[in-house]
Design a protein around this motif. Structure first.
Motif, PDB file in Angstrom:
ATOM      1  N   VAL A 129       3.803  10.012 -13.894  1.00 61.43           N
ATOM      2  CA  VAL A 129       2.616  10.383 -13.116  1.00 61.43           C
ATOM      3  C   VAL A 129       3.000  11.256 -11.926  1.00 61.43           C
ATOM      4  O   VAL A 129       2.271  12.182 -11.547  1.00 61.43           O
ATOM      5  CB  VAL A 129       1.873   9.110 -12.646  1.00 61.43           C
ATOM      6  CG1 VAL A 129       0.738   9.474 -11.697  1.00 61.43           C
ATOM      7  CG2 VAL A 129       1.330   8.348 -13.844  1.00 61.43           C
ATOM      8  N   MET A 130       4.169  10.996 -11.358  1.00 60.59           N
ATOM      9  CA  MET A 130       4.635  11.809 -10.231  1.00 60.59           C
ATOM     10  C   MET A 130       5.163  13.169 -10.674  1.00 60.59           C
ATOM     11  O   MET A 130       5.482  14.011  -9.828  1.00 60.59           O
ATOM     12  CB  MET A 130       5.752  11.066  -9.487  1.00 60.59           C
ATOM     13  CG  MET A 130       5.323   9.769  -8.849  1.00 60.59           C
ATOM     14  SD  MET A 130       6.728   8.946  -8.035  1.00 60.59           S
ATOM     15  CE  MET A 130       6.027   7.337  -7.678  1.00 60.59           C
ATOM     16  N   GLY A 131       5.270  13.380 -11.987  1.00 60.99           N
ATOM     17  CA  GLY A 131       5.779  14.648 -12.489  1.00 60.99           C
ATOM     18  C   GLY A 131       7.285  14.749 -12.483  1.00 60.99           C
ATOM     19  O   GLY A 131       7.838  15.856 -12.516  1.00 60.99           O
ATOM     20  N   GLY A 132       7.977  13.599 -12.461  1.00 67.80           N
ATOM     21  CA  GLY A 132       9.429  13.612 -12.424  1.00 67.80           C
ATOM     22  C   GLY A 132      10.053  13.131 -13.708  1.00 67.80           C
ATOM     23  O   GLY A 132       9.405  13.025 -14.753  1.00 67.80           O
ATOM     24  N   LYS A 133      11.352  12.821 -13.630  1.00 73.37           N
ATOM     25  CA  LYS A 133      12.107  12.344 -14.785  1.00 73.37           C
ATOM     26  C   LYS A 133      12.898  11.108 -14.379  1.00 73.37           C
ATOM     27  O   LYS A 133      13.296  10.965 -13.218  1.00 73.37           O
ATOM     28  CB  LYS A 133      13.070  13.417 -15.299  1.00 73.37           C
ATOM     29  CG  LYS A 133      12.402  14.691 -15.796  1.00 73.37           C
ATOM     30  CD  LYS A 133      13.449  15.704 -16.244  1.00 73.37           C
ATOM     31  CE  LYS A 133      12.807  17.000 -16.736  1.00 73.37           C
ATOM     32  NZ  LYS A 133      13.828  18.002 -17.139  1.00 73.37           N
ATOM     33  N   ILE A 134      13.132  10.235 -15.342  1.00 73.81           N
ATOM     34  CA  ILE A 134      13.944   9.051 -15.130  1.00 73.81           C
ATOM     35  C   ILE A 134      14.849   8.883 -16.342  1.00 73.81           C
ATOM     36  O   ILE A 134      14.443   9.161 -17.480  1.00 73.81           O
ATOM     37  CB  ILE A 134      13.078   7.792 -14.906  1.00 73.81           C
ATOM     38  CG1 ILE A 134      13.949   6.586 -14.554  1.00 73.81           C
ATOM     39  CG2 ILE A 134      12.214   7.495 -16.112  1.00 73.81           C
ATOM     40  CD1 ILE A 134      13.151   5.375 -14.108  1.00 73.81           C
ATOM     41  N   GLY A 135      16.091   8.453 -16.105  1.00 72.36           N
ATOM     42  CA  GLY A 135      17.021   8.309 -17.220  1.00 72.36           C
ATOM     43  C   GLY A 135      18.192   7.429 -16.839  1.00 72.36           C
ATOM     44  O   GLY A 135      18.243   6.845 -15.741  1.00 72.36           O
ATOM     45  N   VAL A 136      19.157   7.343 -17.738  1.00 67.67           N
ATOM     46  CA  VAL A 136      20.317   6.490 -17.526  1.00 67.67           C
ATOM     47  C   VAL A 136      21.539   7.123 -18.175  1.00 67.67           C
ATOM     48  O   VAL A 136      21.447   7.755 -19.230  1.00 67.67           O
ATOM     49  CB  VAL A 136      20.068   5.073 -18.101  1.00 67.67           C
ATOM     50  CG1 VAL A 136      19.830   5.135 -19.598  1.00 67.67           C
ATOM     51  CG2 VAL A 136      21.235   4.135 -17.783  1.00 67.67           C
ATOM     52  N   ASP A 137      22.660   6.977 -17.515  1.00 67.71           N
ATOM     53  CA  ASP A 137      23.971   7.309 -18.076  1.00 67.71           C
ATOM     54  C   ASP A 137      24.804   6.041 -17.987  1.00 67.71           C
ATOM     55  O   ASP A 137      24.937   5.455 -16.896  1.00 67.71           O
ATOM     56  CB  ASP A 137      24.631   8.447 -17.292  1.00 67.71           C
ATOM     57  CG  ASP A 137      23.774   9.708 -17.304  1.00 67.71           C
ATOM     58  OD1 ASP A 137      23.283  10.074 -18.384  1.00 67.71           O
ATOM     59  OD2 ASP A 137      23.583  10.308 -16.233  1.00 67.71           O
ATOM     60  N   SER A 138      25.359   5.615 -19.114  1.00 69.33           N
ATOM     61  CA  SER A 138      26.037   4.316 -19.109  1.00 69.33           C
ATOM     62  C   SER A 138      27.216   4.319 -20.067  1.00 69.33           C
ATOM     63  O   SER A 138      27.199   4.987 -21.101  1.00 69.33           O
ATOM     64  CB  SER A 138      25.046   3.210 -19.487  1.00 69.33           C
ATOM     65  OG  SER A 138      25.665   1.945 -19.447  1.00 69.33           O
ATOM     66  N   VAL A 139      28.236   3.527 -19.680  1.00 66.14           N
ATOM     67  CA  VAL A 139      29.408   3.296 -20.525  1.00 66.14           C
ATOM     68  C   VAL A 139      29.577   1.791 -20.645  1.00 66.14           C
ATOM     69  O   VAL A 139      29.721   1.103 -19.617  1.00 66.14           O
ATOM     70  CB  VAL A 139      30.673   3.929 -19.925  1.00 66.14           C
ATOM     71  CG1 VAL A 139      31.888   3.614 -20.797  1.00 66.14           C
ATOM     72  CG2 VAL A 139      30.492   5.424 -19.774  1.00 66.14           C
ATOM     73  N   PRO A 140      29.528   1.240 -21.860  1.00 70.39           N
ATOM     74  CA  PRO A 140      29.670  -0.221 -22.007  1.00 70.39           C
ATOM     75  C   PRO A 140      30.967  -0.725 -21.379  1.00 70.39           C
ATOM     76  O   PRO A 140      32.041  -0.156 -21.569  1.00 70.39           O
ATOM     77  CB  PRO A 140      29.669  -0.428 -23.529  1.00 70.39           C
ATOM     78  CG  PRO A 140      28.939   0.765 -24.069  1.00 70.39           C
ATOM     79  CD  PRO A 140      29.289   1.896 -23.155  1.00 70.39           C
ATOM     80  N   GLY A 141      30.835  -1.793 -20.564  1.00 65.88           N
ATOM     81  CA  GLY A 141      31.989  -2.393 -19.919  1.00 65.88           C
ATOM     82  C   GLY A 141      32.380  -1.758 -18.607  1.00 65.88           C
ATOM     83  O   GLY A 141      33.216  -2.301 -17.862  1.00 65.88           O
ATOM     84  N   ARG A 142      31.780  -0.609 -18.248  1.00 68.00           N
ATOM     85  CA  ARG A 142      32.163   0.077 -17.008  1.00 68.00           C
ATOM     86  C   ARG A 142      31.001   0.205 -16.034  1.00 68.00           C
ATOM     87  O   ARG A 142      31.211   0.399 -14.844  1.00 68.00           O
ATOM     88  CB  ARG A 142      32.722   1.463 -17.332  1.00 68.00           C
ATOM     89  CG  ARG A 142      33.998   1.424 -18.159  1.00 68.00           C
ATOM     90  CD  ARG A 142      34.550   2.810 -18.403  1.00 68.00           C
ATOM     91  NE  ARG A 142      34.834   3.512 -17.159  1.00 68.00           N
ATOM     92  CZ  ARG A 142      35.276   4.773 -17.095  1.00 68.00           C
ATOM     93  NH1 ARG A 142      35.489   5.444 -18.216  1.00 68.00           N
ATOM     94  NH2 ARG A 142      35.504   5.341 -15.939  1.00 68.00           N
ATOM     95  N   GLY A 143      29.783   0.139 -16.521  1.00 65.51           N
ATOM     96  CA  GLY A 143      28.646   0.222 -15.614  1.00 65.51           C
ATOM     97  C   GLY A 143      27.635   1.256 -16.039  1.00 65.51           C
ATOM     98  O   GLY A 143      27.760   1.907 -17.091  1.00 65.51           O
ATOM     99  N   SER A 144      26.621   1.410 -15.197  1.00 63.66           N
ATOM    100  CA  SER A 144      25.502   2.305 -15.505  1.00 63.66           C
ATOM    101  C   SER A 144      25.096   3.080 -14.270  1.00 63.66           C
ATOM    102  O   SER A 144      25.346   2.661 -13.129  1.00 63.66           O
ATOM    103  CB  SER A 144      24.298   1.511 -16.025  1.00 63.66           C
ATOM    104  OG  SER A 144      24.640   0.723 -17.149  1.00 63.66           O
ATOM    105  N   CYS A 145      24.451   4.203 -14.533  1.00 62.14           N
ATOM    106  CA  CYS A 145      23.853   5.012 -13.467  1.00 62.14           C
ATOM    107  C   CYS A 145      22.419   5.342 -13.871  1.00 62.14           C
ATOM    108  O   CYS A 145      22.195   6.145 -14.783  1.00 62.14           O
ATOM    109  CB  CYS A 145      24.652   6.297 -13.232  1.00 62.14           C
ATOM    110  SG  CYS A 145      23.841   7.434 -12.067  1.00 62.14           S
ATOM    111  N   PHE A 146      21.473   4.692 -13.225  1.00 55.00           N
ATOM    112  CA  PHE A 146      20.063   5.017 -13.433  1.00 55.00           C
ATOM    113  C   PHE A 146      19.659   6.065 -12.394  1.00 55.00           C
ATOM    114  O   PHE A 146      19.988   5.925 -11.207  1.00 55.00           O
ATOM    115  CB  PHE A 146      19.191   3.771 -13.281  1.00 55.00           C
ATOM    116  CG  PHE A 146      19.238   2.855 -14.470  1.00 55.00           C
ATOM    117  CD1 PHE A 146      18.277   2.941 -15.459  1.00 55.00           C
ATOM    118  CD2 PHE A 146      20.252   1.917 -14.589  1.00 55.00           C
ATOM    119  CE1 PHE A 146      18.327   2.106 -16.557  1.00 55.00           C
ATOM    120  CE2 PHE A 146      20.308   1.073 -15.682  1.00 55.00           C
ATOM    121  CZ  PHE A 146      19.347   1.170 -16.670  1.00 55.00           C
TER     122      PHE A 146
END
Length: 693
Positions: free
Chosen positions: A522-539
């Motif tokens: 609705v805000m006109g943006g994007k959301i996503g994730v970059d992740s490596v199992p066992g090392r963590g995530s970046c949302f």
């Protein structure tokens, strides 16, 4: 039911046998007596086509009856026309075999009677029947040449045109007349049908009669009109009428319109070519109109199905909304008691440490349950398209720091470190909906805390200046379990979990990220994730926002002085009344209570109140009716702001409160800070820059 269908089919087969038997007999008499050329060969022979149509559509016993009718009439009429018995029998046999060959070919290619509903099917029929007609013509020409001394070439051409034209015209026309689909496609009044056929007959007489001398081209408009109004069936009937009138008159009498001055053979060829062109032109037009009509009916049917499906979808949505409303109300009402009394107990100073810890656990568990309920309601708002943004001047950096500060205690309780990194080269405000953006960031940080057992969580903001809008990127990084690549697509789907097994460590309804994605969309943006199992995530969240000017800061609200306001609480539940009265008494408000809407109206008439907190569902008179009645009073209480305090929290339910005259809404279970803020806002509207609605 099956017996009724079988009986109907028996009657249809009998009627079809009678019609085809009559058509066969009439066609033989017509062709032998009215269309014979100088070589003694009929110019048009539709009887074979009628027999082939019967073989394709009738049952086995009825086929034998139709064959018997065909042979008897064929032999009898040939004998009456002067042919010898052997010759008559040979011709009947060859014509019968021709019809049988057509039947066998169609069973081979179509597994039965072909349906002439498209131009392609119409073109395929003569492609199959013409070679068969050529074979029978070759046999007859050979018999006539060697048995009776007739010229072979002329006999071959006459027999080929006779049989090929009869099959090419009469067979598709008969199949069209038999097909019920063509009958359903064009439902016209009998008066219109008779008028069109009368017009065809009239124009045909004018074109064929020697005295009239009308040009044959006049046949095209009237037969095309029949095809347009009556479809392929109208074209077939018009063709039969035209042939039945023009061919015998032209061959027997002659007509200047059809080369009467030329040789009779040439005149016969002319009329044969004309009839073939006229028939295929009209039938092709009729099939095209019929296909257009079928497409219109199909489109109409699909529109009806679409409307029905839309109605069912709306009904399902309505049922879902009612279910959510009921479940939300039934969950929020007891939860209001749990959280309300937990807050009151937590405010006491005489609790021993163990009891205080237990009360805090009750409050935390209730708050978690309230979060689930709120997530469901938020998602219902997203599905209904009722998410509205309220952008304003916002410091993205301050918003991120405040959000991290909210989640920091939970992170420290698990032994996690939480840091904030801001990369902001310009340090300005942006036009953002702070509340909705905070909701998204809290969800991301909450997930990071939930799924990280050791290590750290970092929140980062990167602002890149732009010409018109700046680019804002929020990142939440953790050292948690990580997410496998094939599971990442499930994260932003509703009611989805990357681990749905019974032994999973972390629960939840699976709505948080779906709501976050909807809000960011609705805000006109994007959301996503970059992740490596066992090392963590970046949302991460990316938004574009224009620079905003700072808004004037409002005067700070002062805490209410004892006795500063008199408030009426209206609720039919004694526990809710007790909780509300206790919360307001703690901060010095004077409180009066009413157990239903009728009692609230009576108290509003008798006394003066500065503000009213109104429940919705009550006996005798509900909160909406009571609000309207109080607003109609001419006393000072009639002008007092009325705030809904109800477990009805869906958007549609809140809108009904505003429509009844309420100025605000506090959802149960009651949160002290929210309740106090709402009351202060409407008790002192001018100080906060607001006005009562």
């Amino acid at each position: 039911m099956a017996q009724r269908i079988a009986s109907h089919e028996e009657r249809r087969q009998t009627a079809l046998l009678l019609a085809l038997s009559f058509a066969v007999a009439a066609a033989i008499v017509f062709s032998e007596n009215l269309t014979r050329t100088t070589l003694g060969v009929a110019a048009f022979w539709p009887a074979n086509a009628f027999l082939a149509a019967g073989l394709l559509t009738l049952t086995s016993v009825r086929r034998l009856v139709l064959i018997a009718v065909f042979v008897i009439f064929h032999v009898a009429v040939c004998l009456q026309a002067g042919d010898g018995p052997l010759k008559a029998l040979v011709f009947a046999t060859v014509d019968g075999l021709e019809a049988g060959a057509v039947w066998a070919a169609f069973r081979r290619f179509w597994n039965g009677a072909p349906r002439v509903r498209t131009l392609r099917a119409l073109a395929q029929l003569p492609a199959i029947t013409t070679p068969i007609a050529a074979g029978s013509a070759l046999i007859c020409a050979t018999v006539l040449h060697f048995g009776y001394g007739a010229p072979f070439a002329e006999s071959l051409v006459d027999w080929l045109l006779r049989s090929a034209l009869g099959l090419a015209v009469a067979l598709p026309a008969t199949l069209v007349l038999i097909d019920a689909e063509h009958r359903r496609s064009f439902q016209r009044p009998w008066s219109e049908k008779l008028l069109l056929m009368f017009s065809v007959v009239t124009v045909a007489l004018l074109c064929a009669h020697p005295a009239a001398g009308a040009p044959p081209v006049l046949m095209f408009p009237v037969t095309l009109a029949a095809a347009y109004r009556l479809g392929a069936r109208g074209a077939a009937l018009a063709a039969f009428l035209t042939i039945g009138i023009i061919m015998p008159m032209v061959i027997s009498v002659g007509s200047s319109s059809f080369n009467s001055a030329q040789d009779p053979v040439i005149q016969a060829r002319t009329i044969q070519v004309f009839m073939g062109v006229l028939f295929y032109t009209c039938l092709a037009a009729g099939l095209a109109f019929g296909q257009q009509n079928r497409l219109k009916r199909l489109l109409l049917r699909r529109e009806q199905l679409t409307r029905a499906a839309r109605g069912r979808a709306l009904a399902a949505t309505e049922a879902k909304t009612e279910f959510l409303a009921t479940m939300s109300h039934e969950i929020r009402t007891p939860l209001n008691s749990v959280l309300g009394f937990a807050q009151l107990l937590a405010a006491r100073e005489d609790l021993p440490p163990d009891a205080r810890r237990q009360v805090n656990l009750i409050d935390s568990a209730g708050a978690a349950l309230l979060t689930v309920v709120d997530d469901i309601l938020d998602f219902s708002r997203v599905e209904a398209g009722q998410i509205e943004l309220l952008p304003g001047p916002t410091s993205a950096a301050a918003l991120l720091r405040d959000t991290v500060a909210i989640m920091a205690p939970e992170a420290r309780a698990k032994g996690l470190s939480m840091d904030v990194e801001i990369i902001d080269p310009i340090g300005v405000l942006h036009d953002l909906d702070a509340d909705r953006l905070r909701q998204v960031l809290i969800n991301l940080l909450n997930n990071a805390v939930k799924f990280t057992e050791e290590g750290r969580i970092d929140a980062r903001l990167i602002i890149e200046p732009g010409d018109i809008e700046d680019r804002l990127r929020f990142e939440v990084l953790d050292t948690g379990v990580g997410i496998e690549l094939d599971k990442q697509g499930l994260l932003f789907q509703r009611f989805s979990q990357t681990d749905s097994s019974p032994s999973r460590l972390h629960g939840g309804p699976g709505l948080g990220l779906a709501i976050a994605k909807a809000l960011i969309d609705v805000m006109g943006g994007k959301i996503g994730v970059d992740s490596v199992p066992g090392r963590g995530s970046c949302f991460w969240v990316e938004l574009s926002a224009p620079v905003a000017e700072p808004a004037p800061a409002p005067e700070p609200a002062k805490p209410p002085a004892p006795g500063a306001a008199r408030i009426l609480i209206v609720d039919d539940h004694p526990i809710n009344l007790e909780i509300g009265a206790a919360l307001l008494t703690l901060v010095g408000y004077e409180v009066d209570l009413a157990e239903n809407g009728k009692q609230a109206v009576e108290k509003a008439e008798a006394g003066a109140y500065d503000l009213i907190l109104m429940d919705i569902h009550m006996p005798l008179m509900d909160g909406l009716q009571a609000t309207r009645a109080i607003k109609a009073l001419r006393t000072s209480t009639g002008k007092a702001p009325i705030i809904a305090m109800s477990a009805d929290a869906l958007p549609r339910q809140v809108e009904r409160c505003y429509a009844a005259g309420m100025v605000d809404h506090v959802a149960k279970p009651i949160q002290r800070e929210v309740l106090y803020a709402k009351i202060e806002r409407w008790l002192h509207p001018l100080r906060d820059g607001d006005k009562p609605a």
